[in-house]
Design an enzyme around this catalytic site. Structure first.
Site, PDB file in Angstrom:
ATOM      1  N   LEU F  17       0.826  -1.205   0.000  1.00 30.65           N
ATOM      2  CA  LEU F  17       0.000   0.000   0.000  1.00 30.65           C
ATOM      3  C   LEU F  17       0.860   1.255   0.000  1.00 30.65           C
ATOM      4  O   LEU F  17       0.580   2.234  -0.683  1.00 30.65           O
ATOM      5  CB  LEU F  17      -0.935   0.002   1.217  1.00 30.65           C
ATOM      6  CG  LEU F  17      -1.835  -1.230   1.360  1.00 30.65           C
ATOM      7  CD1 LEU F  17      -2.890  -0.987   2.428  1.00 30.65           C
ATOM      8  CD2 LEU F  17      -2.485  -1.622   0.050  1.00 30.65           C
ATOM      9  N   LEU F  54      11.272   0.875  12.274  1.00 31.63           N
ATOM     10  CA  LEU F  54      10.353   1.514  13.210  1.00 31.63           C
ATOM     11  C   LEU F  54      10.701   1.193  14.655  1.00 31.63           C
ATOM     12  O   LEU F  54      10.356   1.949  15.565  1.00 31.63           O
ATOM     13  CB  LEU F  54       8.908   1.083  12.925  1.00 31.63           C
ATOM     14  CG  LEU F  54       8.286   1.620  11.637  1.00 31.63           C
ATOM     15  CD1 LEU F  54       6.967   0.914  11.355  1.00 31.63           C
ATOM     16  CD2 LEU F  54       8.064   3.128  11.749  1.00 31.63           C
ATOM     17  N   PHE F  73       1.831   3.726   7.614  1.00 31.38           N
ATOM     18  CA  PHE F  73       1.433   2.437   7.054  1.00 31.38           C
ATOM     19  C   PHE F  73       2.472   1.357   7.330  1.00 31.38           C
ATOM     20  O   PHE F  73       2.377   0.251   6.787  1.00 31.38           O
ATOM     21  CB  PHE F  73       1.205   2.578   5.535  1.00 31.38           C
ATOM     22  CG  PHE F  73      -0.199   2.984   5.172  1.00 31.38           C
ATOM     23  CD1 PHE F  73      -0.750   4.170   5.630  1.00 31.38           C
ATOM     24  CD2 PHE F  73      -0.996   2.173   4.363  1.00 31.38           C
ATOM     25  CE1 PHE F  73      -2.052   4.548   5.299  1.00 31.38           C
ATOM     26  CE2 PHE F  73      -2.302   2.534   4.032  1.00 31.38           C
ATOM     27  CZ  PHE F  73      -2.826   3.727   4.497  1.00 31.38           C
ATOM     28  N   GLY F  75       4.870  -1.311   9.755  1.00 33.11           N
ATOM     29  CA  GLY F  75       4.579  -2.358  10.734  1.00 33.11           C
ATOM     30  C   GLY F  75       4.295  -3.664  10.041  1.00 33.11           C
ATOM     31  O   GLY F  75       4.167  -3.720   8.814  1.00 33.11           O
ATOM     32  N   TYR F 138      -1.964  -9.472  15.152  1.00 28.50           N
ATOM     33  CA  TYR F 138      -1.991  -8.369  14.203  1.00 28.50           C
ATOM     34  C   TYR F 138      -3.112  -7.379  14.567  1.00 28.50           C
ATOM     35  O   TYR F 138      -2.881  -6.171  14.715  1.00 28.50           O
ATOM     36  CB  TYR F 138      -2.205  -8.943  12.803  1.00 28.50           C
ATOM     37  CG  TYR F 138      -2.396  -7.937  11.711  1.00 28.50           C
ATOM     38  CD1 TYR F 138      -1.347  -7.158  11.236  1.00 28.50           C
ATOM     39  CD2 TYR F 138      -3.644  -7.786  11.098  1.00 28.50           C
ATOM     40  CE1 TYR F 138      -1.527  -6.248  10.209  1.00 28.50           C
ATOM     41  CE2 TYR F 138      -3.829  -6.882  10.067  1.00 28.50           C
ATOM     42  CZ  TYR F 138      -2.770  -6.105   9.624  1.00 28.50           C
ATOM     43  OH  TYR F 138      -2.956  -5.208   8.608  1.00 28.50           O
ATOM     44  N   SER F 167     -10.071  -5.108   2.851  1.00 27.91           N
ATOM     45  CA  SER F 167      -9.301  -6.019   2.002  1.00 27.91           C
ATOM     46  C   SER F 167      -8.779  -5.232   0.811  1.00 27.91           C
ATOM     47  O   SER F 167      -9.501  -5.035  -0.157  1.00 27.91           O
ATOM     48  CB  SER F 167     -10.180  -7.173   1.505  1.00 27.91           C
ATOM     49  OG  SER F 167     -10.766  -7.858   2.587  1.00 27.91           O
TER      50      SER F 167
END
Lengths: 274, 274, 274, 274, 274, 274
Positions: F17, F54, F73, F75, F138, F167
């Site tokens: 993403l 991170l 975004f 992780g 998660y 999704s």
């Protein structure tokens, strides 16, 4: 479709919104009666002009005689000193509902305002069953009239649709308007919806256009049938180009009431103006 | 897309809605089994015709054998005397769910009705989690079957989608239909949505078209995927031209159930008809 | 205080609870009329004994004549085959409400049950506005009668108080009873409260004693004035000493309906008994 | 405990409730200032008597100077013609809050009323977040002041506790009082709770005693700490013996506002009295 | 009553609350296993002492073996720097639940805190279904563990009761404690209730005593059976005499989290202490 | 429109993403800073590339310096063993918010996930005010970061928009995607909406396209102005043709979290992968 009503009274007919309703409601009634204390020009053939003050009950009683519906847009149009709000909006609205009761008018469409709930935050998604949170004397007078309308519905069966108009102007001017803007055409459509439904009961509904952003919810007002047909989006680029990014925590950005939340208390001088 | 189902049973297949589903569901199953106590004409190649009475459990048990889904539209179609409602709708629905249980049918789509909640006011924006408020013996039998469906879901895992159909006719006839009307095409689409979703669980959903006015809320039924594609609006002018403005306080205008709220109790004579 | 009522009808007067009401309601009416299909012994001076079946409308119509209130505790007292539930509880309750309507009886106090909502989990804190979730045919018949009562209230103005009795026995026997137990004295007090209030409207209320644990909520039923006066706590030590710790995930422990949730479907034999 | 406040202003101090607060609040402040337009007798050593009309802002501005808290019980005590309500209650309350703002008074305890929500039904269990439903001009003025208080909290940080007093008299007189009655001692305790809490924010709370029956809910007002200590129950036998059973459907029995719901509109004569 | 449990593990057993549970839970289990990284003194005959760090999974896995229930009161007891919160409370709680899963422990009673929702205002009457609003890293770690517990319930069936303890000390010290105080005896009683109920599922419950004032609501936690037996009221006079009236608008008075809302972010030095 | 922002930081910029946001957000800022621990290729003229982990606070503190907004975004992108989730997502998110606080970044747009509430059933119509119900480690890390964001909003005024992405892939693959699918274009549009609104406060919003089916509700997020412009419907025929009808009761079909609900606990091996 022939006109649904024999005679509709529009109060505040000389105002910014009232004057547009004068055109917009023309197809709905055989005759429109127009009321304001300001000059309304000449009457068209289907019009009746009644000049008078909402604070004068005799005038209002006369104006509400023989009408099928009242579209009550009169009263102080923005924050004003207490005495003005009291006379124009509180006493004025009482006179309208008393006129309706004594003259057996079955329905009132009232120009309430987002300022009746102005202190909710943008992210609260405030709906039409939330408690009042007025942001000004102006907003307080809207709360008063909404409650007055409720009383006259519960006790006397007079229906009311209270339109919580958000930002109804010629064109949007700030980023808050990206959710709150109501075009004039949508405003007229909203009033027509409120008039045409067979059953209104007592209903509150927000008035804003089909904007992408929306900080209020009409989820309990679907029966009115108001689906806005215009949007503020064509104005987005211009608005963003001509305004600075606001402080998200500023009172007027945080709350749905906008700058009225940030405004201090009006003083009592006659010439106090926002 | 090939057919999703091997065999769907449609009850009430000779009725006004059932006969349209007979056409409308054709693409969804390899075979359609049709059940009614009235004559259903000749079976097409993909059809199986089973004539019988819902009040006869043996017949229903046979009809529900080897089907993938039941579309239960049978039962008294409108207010009737108690004995008729009891036999056709209460005992009939019990037979359907017992048939489903004994024959291991995983899902039922049931023609419930707005009359299960008919006494809510138009301005209540009633949703699908509200308590029952039936307006007639007809509505009461819909409440019963919704609760029966819930029992069979919680206890036996049989999924149900209860369609609270509002006003499904050839054409709208009164101003109440401006919110309640469901076109035949949208009705068929609704049933197809209820059949096609991978997960229905136990769901109630209102059936009305994409009309501007709306007195009920499907806010908890989005997972069914029903987005009506038609609207009553093309009929508005005709409806308004041919009907008088109703009294907003009349029982049948005030409540979502319409005229069934105003109807008295059915007497027990065999020929009682609304 | 003199008796509030002239004549109260108690149905199911030979049953476990009905027979206690026969004593408990004595101070509330000048005359008690007792109805059951079982033997009720001899009538006291203030009593009228009417033996009959709830499934027989003529008998019920007669029994409901000239009464001020009906305390409807008749019907199948626990899970039974469909035909029994249908006759005793569904048809029987319909007869009671039709009797009330035809004989102008203004109020019914009905023995509904926790089993009308048995599939809610203990931790759901289910209230009286939640949707039905019956756990059995028994529970389903309670749902039916609650909806029937709602119809007769909305349409004919007959008031009803539906008592969702939890576990009303001589003494508690399992750990679920630590929240669900209702003593006989509290049960009688609950019925008296439901009779004495000037305004009942249509009200649902849970019936359990002032136990420390509580899995249901009467937050919307305060107007009935029911404050239980007894508690299951004196029984705690004995109950814990004589029972094993249950599996928290077992169906009958998880849900407020208890063992009826775990019970399979009743078969249709005449001698099926829980 | 020494007095929590330096000086408390009580308005309406000559009234039925105000005069009792004059005694009841004595332990809470070093000085009590008493305001009314009626004669209040002689001042005790810890008292300051200020005679004046709430409709006179100069008088109110003076009365609110140098006080720590205002207990605002002044205004028309019951349904009155519009002009009286407007002057005493609407204009009067505005003067109080403006006095508080200009004189920096941090908290107001206001005698609102059940009549701000009088049209809810007894079985609605109305809470303190429900929308207004006034039952009279009297109730409407209570709605106005609650909204005014909200504005002054949101905009100026003045805390308010609005007490929706139900039925506060010497003794209960009708069956509606079985839920609505508030003893004088509990009324005083309620005001003291509203004054003593460190944080009130903007809070609405119902004022009725610990009666078995209760038609309103304080579930959102627990932070005020009001637990009534008395009950109407000792009066039950007398009330039932001396009153007839009411019609459950009568307007004044159905709604929490009682007889004000049934009362017509006040005419404008000076001597109109309920 | 004999002991309900074979072996209960108490974590944080050397702490202020844990050491009291060591006494208070004695009657509930045949054996108590005590865990802490601090010295816990000598073990009594019924006790097993396991010294270790929650941040050490091997130690926790060992400690959770062969226990019927875990009373998890370990972890940082107040606002601490991130690394401490991470190790003691986040990693520590994960270890506890993983230990429970791997060792098949069916229920955990967890010392959560009011600080998981500290930013709600006192007048919000926050209940146990509201979204998290942590007021500190401490509160954030409580939110984390509540969500962790929810995951282990939904996925693995491990029951949890999360106790949102308000203010549990020897004696109340400020006016906020007038609603938030939890006596040691009530704290022990709360843990015992959470252990004894046959069905806990996943439940959150606030822990405060039966104080007159209350800013939180357990309306959804009645099934736990916690009725506090003590009250802060005996301390009221002393608390009021020894403290000044606070500013109602101060962050620590406005919000239920009290002073943690007003506290800045902890720096990362090892010796940072509230 | 000129760029609204001076410099936006995108974390996880090398991900599926993030790499699309790298293109999609280009028009919104004069400069984009990209952060990831994976290779991100060469920087374009308007880009700044910062490679780092991170879990390394120094790196994050540096990356967050001099930015107007953070689009977080980064992780672990799916279920992973605890240590990975802890380092990448829990510690990583803490570092981001601490960086934002220390560097005075006013707004964060965070890629949360439907898995924060994965255990709600499809038919629950879960909204953005519902309690967390994570379905995995998660999902738990998403809950943690949402609560962290809430803390930093309430305490430090940093705004957050938490996007519960459903999704988001190249193309839908299963029938659950018929409601949950979010196209890449709609994902980018969602982030842009979250950045452009003048007031975000603390807001949660679901991210799925304008699909006919929908199992989640954004009814409280209208102020963000996200109206998806694409739909999964063009893929329906293919999806249905290439997949079997699922079992409606299977865990992954019943719950909105899909297959993560059905997945067991990740083991601790470094190479554990979903």
């Amino acid at each position: 479709m022939t006109e649904q009503f024999e005679r509709i009274l529009i109060t505040g007919a000389a105002g910014a919104l009232g004057s547009r309703l004068r055109e917009g409601l023309r197809p709905m009634a055989r005759r429109l009666r127009l009321h304001d204390r300001e000059d309304m020009g000449a009457a068209a053939a289907h019009e009746e002009i009644v000049r008078g003050d909402l604070a004068d009950f005799a005038s209002v009683l006369e104006a509400t005689r023989d009408v099928d519906a009242i579209v009550h847009f009169g009263g102080a149009p923005m924050e004003r000193p207490w005495q003005t709000v009291l006379d124009s909006s509180i006493r004025g609205s009482y006179h309208i509902y008393e006129g309706a009761r004594q003259n057996k008018v079955p329905r009132v469409v009232y120009a309430s305002s987002i300022h009746a709930v102005g202190y909710y935050a943008v992210e609260d998604s405030v709906d039409t069953r939330a408690m009042h949170r007025p942001d000004s004397l102006y907003g307080l007078s809207k709360c008063f009239t909404e409650d007055l309308a409720r009383l006259y519905y519960d006790k006397f069966g007079i229906e009311s649709v209270c339109l919580r108009i958000c930002s109804c102007f010629e064109a949007p001017e700030g980023r808050r308007h990206m959710w709150s803007f109501l075009t004039y055409a949508d405003m007229i459509h909203l009033v027509r919806c409120a008039l045409r439904v067979p059953r209104a009961g007592y209903t509150i509904i927000y008035g804003n256009s089909d904007n992408e952003e929306n900080a209020v919810s009409n989820r309990y007002a679907g029966h009115i049938g108001f689906r806005p047909r215009e949007s503020v989006e064509p104005h987005r680029a211009r608005v963003f180009d001509t305004t600075d990014a606001p402080d998200a925590h500023a009172t007027d950005i945080r709350h749905v009431g906008g700058f009225l939340c940030a405004l201090g208390h009006p003083d009592d001088s006659d010439d106090w103006r926002v």
